[in-house]
Design an enzyme around this catalytic site. Structure first.
Site: not given
Ligand SMILES: *Cc1c(COP(=O)(O)O)cnc(C)c1O
Length: 380
Positions: A52, A104, A176, A201
């Site tokens: 952890r 998002y 982000d 992603k």
């Molecule tokens: C998918 C996504 C998230 C969240 O991420 P997860 O891995 O699904 O928890 C945050 N910001 C953007 C732009 C995303 O496409």
């Protein structure tokens, strides 16, 4: 082996580069152990001895991502949302946060929840309105959270300008950058303090891992707090996922460049199509954010775009059901193309247009994708 002085393409391709000293294996072993034995002096062998807190496979993945982003340190979490929620946990009680109104939706929902609980005060600004961020921040703003390009309109925010605005009031700028994946934009080099990716992603790229990552420009007390919180909240990425993520990252650059080329061709092809009201893609000269994108996105405009089909909610949904090559599914950044009707997913309170279909363009032959969109539009 060190990533020092290597270009990002090389760092990514060598994501698993650590010849195992025992066997000479070019792909290192995955350490799945949850605990590590102490030595004969009762000293721990590693800097952490419980999973952890961290593990060798996690550290290797983190070093690779930190090198790709030009940061000093990275923290991998069990999902993107876990990383975001943990970062927001470091905002002091009652402090102010500024963020764009379209972004998002998971992040927006979480910010609104914290606002509703009285944990933070929140200003959502319109990223298309000139001067909106300057008006949104104030003395005492703790955090400016931006996303670029913005999901799902792909509006572009100038990171350098946002950093300047945030730093003037003493706020932290977090970006982000999920849609640019360390390939075309390195926000830390443009002045951001923290960069975030949903590694689910592009970084992983194969639609088979859930992961999130934060990367910092500098080791700060806040970064130490984040590391502590990840441990205490129990949110590090497990070793098997770290391995899969590194395997995916080895092809990041070729995947991203192919997806970008495909997306640009599709955007050009369907802009002005009689059944299309508009195409939202930063690579198009007609896109409001094109000039900033051209400056800020070094090598391709990415694989994310949205098509506004002529008609409304039902037509956009029908378009998605008619696709045969492009998969009607959520998520993005994988090798296979995905399409999604965002209003269905985000719900009636979302500001996203009813006729918007988001497409995550993959690495297939572009003619198969164009043909698929063509036939789906023809049936509307
Ligand atoms: C998918 C996504 C998230 C969240 O991420 P997860 O891995 O699904 O928890 C945050 N910001 C953007 C732009 C995303 O496409």
């Amino acid at each position: 082996m060190s990533n020092q002085g290597l270009r990002p393409e090389t760092v990514a391709a060598h994501a698993l580069r650590a010849v195992d000293p025992e066997t000479g294996a070019v792909v290192p072993p995955i350490h799945t152990s949850s605990t590590y034995a102490r030595d004969e002096n009762y000293a721990p062998k590693l800097k952490e001895n419980y999973v952890r807190n961290g593990s060798p496979t996690l550290w290797q993945a983190e070093e690779t991502i930190a090198a790709l982003e030009g940061g000093t340190s990275a923290l991998l979490f069990a999902s993107g949302m876990a990383a975001i929620a943990t970062l927001l946990e470091t905002v002091p009680q009652g402090a102010h946060v500024a963020a764009p109104d379209v972004m998002y939706y998971g992040t927006r929902d979480w910010l609104k929840r914290l606002e509703g609980l009285g944990r933070i005060s929140l200003t959502l600004f319109d990223p298309r309105a000139p001067g909106a961020l300057e008006k949104a921040v104030r003395k005492g703003t703790d955090l400016v959270w931006i996303e670029t390009p913005l999901n799902p309109t792909w509006d572009v925010i100038d990171i350098e300008a946002a950093a300047e605005t945030a730093h003037e009031v003493g706020a932290l700028l977090a970006v982000d950058a999920t849609a640019t994946a360390a390939v075309t934009t390195q926000p830390l080099k443009l002045g951001a303090d923290i960069v975030f990716h949903s590694a689910t992603k592009y970084l992983n790229g194969h639609s088979d891992v859930l992961a999130g990552v934060l990367v910092t420009r500098a080791e700060t007390p806040r970064w130490s707090e984040l590391r502590m919180l990840r441990t205490k909240m129990g949110a590090p990425l497990p070793p098997l996922e770290c391995f899969l993520l590194m395997r995916g990252m080895r092809t990041l650059f070729v995947r991203y460049r192919q997806a970008s080329a495909n997306a640009l061709a599709i955007a050009r092809r369907f802009e002005g199509h009689p059944k299309v009201e508009g195409v939202l893609y930063p690579g198009l000269a007609s896109h409001a954010g094109h000039a900033i994108a051209a400056r800020q996105m070094r090598d391709g405009f990415g694989g994310m775009m949205s098509i506004l089909v002529k008609g409304g909610f039902a037509d956009a949904q029908r378009f998605c059901t008619r696709l045969k090559v492009i998969v009607p599914a959520t998520s993005l950044g994988g090798v296979e193309s995905l399409a999604e009707h965002r209003k269905t997913v985000e719900g009636p309170t979302s500001p996203v247009p009813d006729n918007l279909v988001r497409i995550s363009v993959g690495i297939e032959h572009v003619d198969d994708l164009i043909g698929d969109i063509e036939q789906a539009l023809a049936g509307l």
